[in-house]
Design an enzyme around this catalytic site. Structure first.
Site, short mmCIF file in Angstrom:
data_model
loop_
_atom_site.label_atom_id
_atom_site.label_comp_id
_atom_site.label_asym_id
_atom_site.label_seq_id
_atom_site.Cartn_x
_atom_site.Cartn_y
_atom_site.Cartn_z
N ASP A 27 6.20 0.07 -2.75
CA ASP A 27 5.66 -1.19 -2.23
C ASP A 27 6.55 -1.70 -1.10
O ASP A 27 7.75 -1.42 -1.07
CB ASP A 27 5.55 -2.26 -3.33
N VAL A 49 4.05 1.91 3.79
CA VAL A 49 3.34 3.18 3.61
C VAL A 49 2.92 3.82 4.93
O VAL A 49 2.61 5.01 4.98
CB VAL A 49 2.08 3.04 2.72
N ASN A 75 -2.89 3.39 -2.57
CA ASN A 75 -3.64 2.17 -2.88
C ASN A 75 -3.25 0.99 -2.00
O ASN A 75 -4.02 0.04 -1.87
CB ASN A 75 -3.38 1.86 -4.37
N TYR A 141 -11.44 -4.95 8.50
CA TYR A 141 -11.37 -4.33 7.16
C TYR A 141 -12.51 -3.33 6.97
O TYR A 141 -12.31 -2.25 6.43
CB TYR A 141 -11.43 -5.45 6.12
N LYS A 145 -11.62 0.49 6.10
CA LYS A 145 -12.01 1.10 4.82
C LYS A 145 -13.01 2.24 5.04
O LYS A 145 -12.99 3.25 4.32
CB LYS A 145 -12.56 0.03 3.88
N THR A 176 -7.41 -10.06 -8.22
CA THR A 176 -6.00 -9.72 -7.94
C THR A 176 -5.41 -10.85 -7.11
O THR A 176 -6.15 -11.71 -6.61
CB THR A 176 -5.88 -8.40 -7.14
P1 NAD Z 1 -2.70 -6.97 -3.81
O1 NAD Z 1 -2.39 -7.79 -2.61
O2 NAD Z 1 -2.66 -7.59 -5.16
O3 NAD Z 1 -1.74 -5.70 -3.83
C1 NAD Z 1 -1.48 -4.93 -2.68
C2 NAD Z 1 -0.06 -4.41 -2.73
O4 NAD Z 1 0.13 -3.56 -1.59
C3 NAD Z 1 0.99 -5.54 -2.64
O5 NAD Z 1 1.98 -5.38 -3.64
C4 NAD Z 1 1.57 -5.37 -1.24
O6 NAD Z 1 2.93 -5.77 -1.14
C5 NAD Z 1 1.40 -3.86 -1.02
N1 NAD Z 1 1.38 -3.51 0.39
C6 NAD Z 1 0.70 -4.13 1.38
N2 NAD Z 1 0.97 -3.55 2.55
C7 NAD Z 1 1.85 -2.54 2.30
C8 NAD Z 1 2.50 -1.57 3.12
N3 NAD Z 1 2.32 -1.53 4.45
N4 NAD Z 1 3.33 -0.69 2.51
C9 NAD Z 1 3.55 -0.73 1.18
N5 NAD Z 1 2.95 -1.62 0.37
C10 NAD Z 1 2.11 -2.52 0.92
O7 NAD Z 1 -4.13 -6.36 -3.51
P2 NAD Z 1 -5.17 -5.54 -4.41
O8 NAD Z 1 -6.37 -6.39 -4.53
O9 NAD Z 1 -4.54 -4.99 -5.63
O10 NAD Z 1 -5.54 -4.38 -3.40
C11 NAD Z 1 -5.15 -3.01 -3.60
C12 NAD Z 1 -6.08 -2.14 -2.77
O11 NAD Z 1 -7.41 -2.33 -3.22
C13 NAD Z 1 -6.08 -2.46 -1.28
O12 NAD Z 1 -6.15 -1.24 -0.55
C14 NAD Z 1 -7.34 -3.26 -1.10
O13 NAD Z 1 -7.85 -3.18 0.21
C15 NAD Z 1 -8.25 -2.58 -2.11
N6 NAD Z 1 -9.40 -3.37 -2.55
C16 NAD Z 1 -9.22 -4.55 -3.22
C17 NAD Z 1 -10.34 -5.26 -3.62
C18 NAD Z 1 -10.23 -6.57 -4.36
O14 NAD Z 1 -11.26 -7.25 -4.52
N7 NAD Z 1 -9.04 -6.97 -4.84
C19 NAD Z 1 -11.63 -4.77 -3.35
C20 NAD Z 1 -11.76 -3.57 -2.69
C21 NAD Z 1 -10.64 -2.87 -2.30
#
Ligand code: NAD
Length: 238
Positions: A27, A49, A75, A141, A145, A176
């Site tokens: 992270d 990442v 992720n 986004y 995606k 989340t």
């Molecule tokens: P979140 O914000 O709770 O967690 C994301 C994590 O990624 C955080 O801990 C953040 O510090 C880390 N992060 C961000 N940029 C980073 C980088 N450059 N390098 C390393 N770490 C990094 O979000 P989430 O909802 O758990 O999302 C996780 C994934 O799921 C994402 O790719 C998001 O686009 C996707 N997603 C989420 C949803 C939703 O509704 N929550 C829906 C569709 C897709």
């Protein structure tokens, strides 16, 4: 496991380790990984990442601490954008593409040598329903995606001869920290839920289960796919 400090990433890390896996938690936020520092079954890597070094360190940690790599869950990601003509919109597009698309590509490059050394393995990218359609003021986004999904398809073909399977999940709205303010909004959260055939937002654990399935031997013939985990939203036309 990238983005392991929060949300879907943390739920996925928890699910794998509960089932006996060791894991490397990656992270950009040191705070998100702080509680994992002393765990014997988890190594931590703090970094972006989108940088090759972060992904090389993550694969290196898997080999040094646990002796092998069997799966990589790419992720980490986020959204943002705003109206296309708003100030700074192209800079935000570049940021969103970098973390989601360059991050996933760098993750595949970083994991592949160690997976190859294990005789194969599986990679899962967390894409989104937003990669399968457009949403209002979400074009950056949406673009990122969608690019992740086609990156997965192309990479899956290239890595199939090495028995490295690469798939994506496409989550719908999931509770989340990223979506907390939307879920808790007096009307927005319920409006979204009404559009979902199952009538509710997902829990992060439900995304984790889909990711786990795609890396398991139960999915041994599945590669290059995108699995919607969205309560029927995409079946309903989004
Ligand atoms: P979140 O914000 O709770 O967690 C994301 C994590 O990624 C955080 O801990 C953040 O510090 C880390 N992060 C961000 N940029 C980073 C980088 N450059 N390098 C390393 N770490 C990094 O979000 P989430 O909802 O758990 O999302 C996780 C994934 O799921 C994402 O790719 C998001 O686009 C996707 N997603 C989420 C949803 C939703 O509704 N929550 C829906 C569709 C897709």
């Amino acid at each position: 496991m990238t983005g392991a400090g929060s949300g879907i990433g943390r739920a996925t890390l928890d699910l794998y380790t509960e089932r006996g896996w060791n894991a490397v938690a990656v992270d950009i936020s040191p705070r998100g990984l702080a509680d994992l520092a002393d765990r014997p079954d988890v190594a931590t890597v703090i970094g972006d990442v989108a940088r090759e070094r972060t992904n090389a360190e993550a694969a290196g940690a898997a080999l040094e601490r646990f002796g092998r790599l069997d799966a990589a869950v790419l992720n980490a990601g986020y959204g943002g954008g705003g109206p296309l003509e708003s100030p700074g919109a192209l800079e935000r597009l570049a940021e969103v593409l970098t973390v989601n698309v360059i991050g996933a590509a760098a993750g595949i490059r970083g994991a592949a040598p160690a997976l190859r050394a294990s005789g194969g393995g599986a990679i899962v990218v967390t894409a989104s329903v937003s990669g399968l359609r457009g949403d209002p003021s979400t074009w950056a986004y949406n673009a990122a995606k969608a690019a992740q999904i086609n990156l997965v398809r192309g990479a899956a073909i290239d890595y199939a001869p090495e028995n490295i399977r690469i798939n994506a999940i496409a989550p719908g709205g999931t509770v989340t920290p990223m979506t907390r303010s939307q879920v808790d909004h007096p009307t927005f959260g319920k409006t979204i839920a009404r559009r979902i055939p199952l009538g509710r937002w997902a829990q992060p654990r439900e995304q984790a289960e889909a990711i786990f399935f795609l890396t398991s031997s139960a999915a041994s013939y599945i590669t290059g796919t995108v699995l919607s985990v969205d309560g029927g939203l995409s079946a309903n036309g989004g």
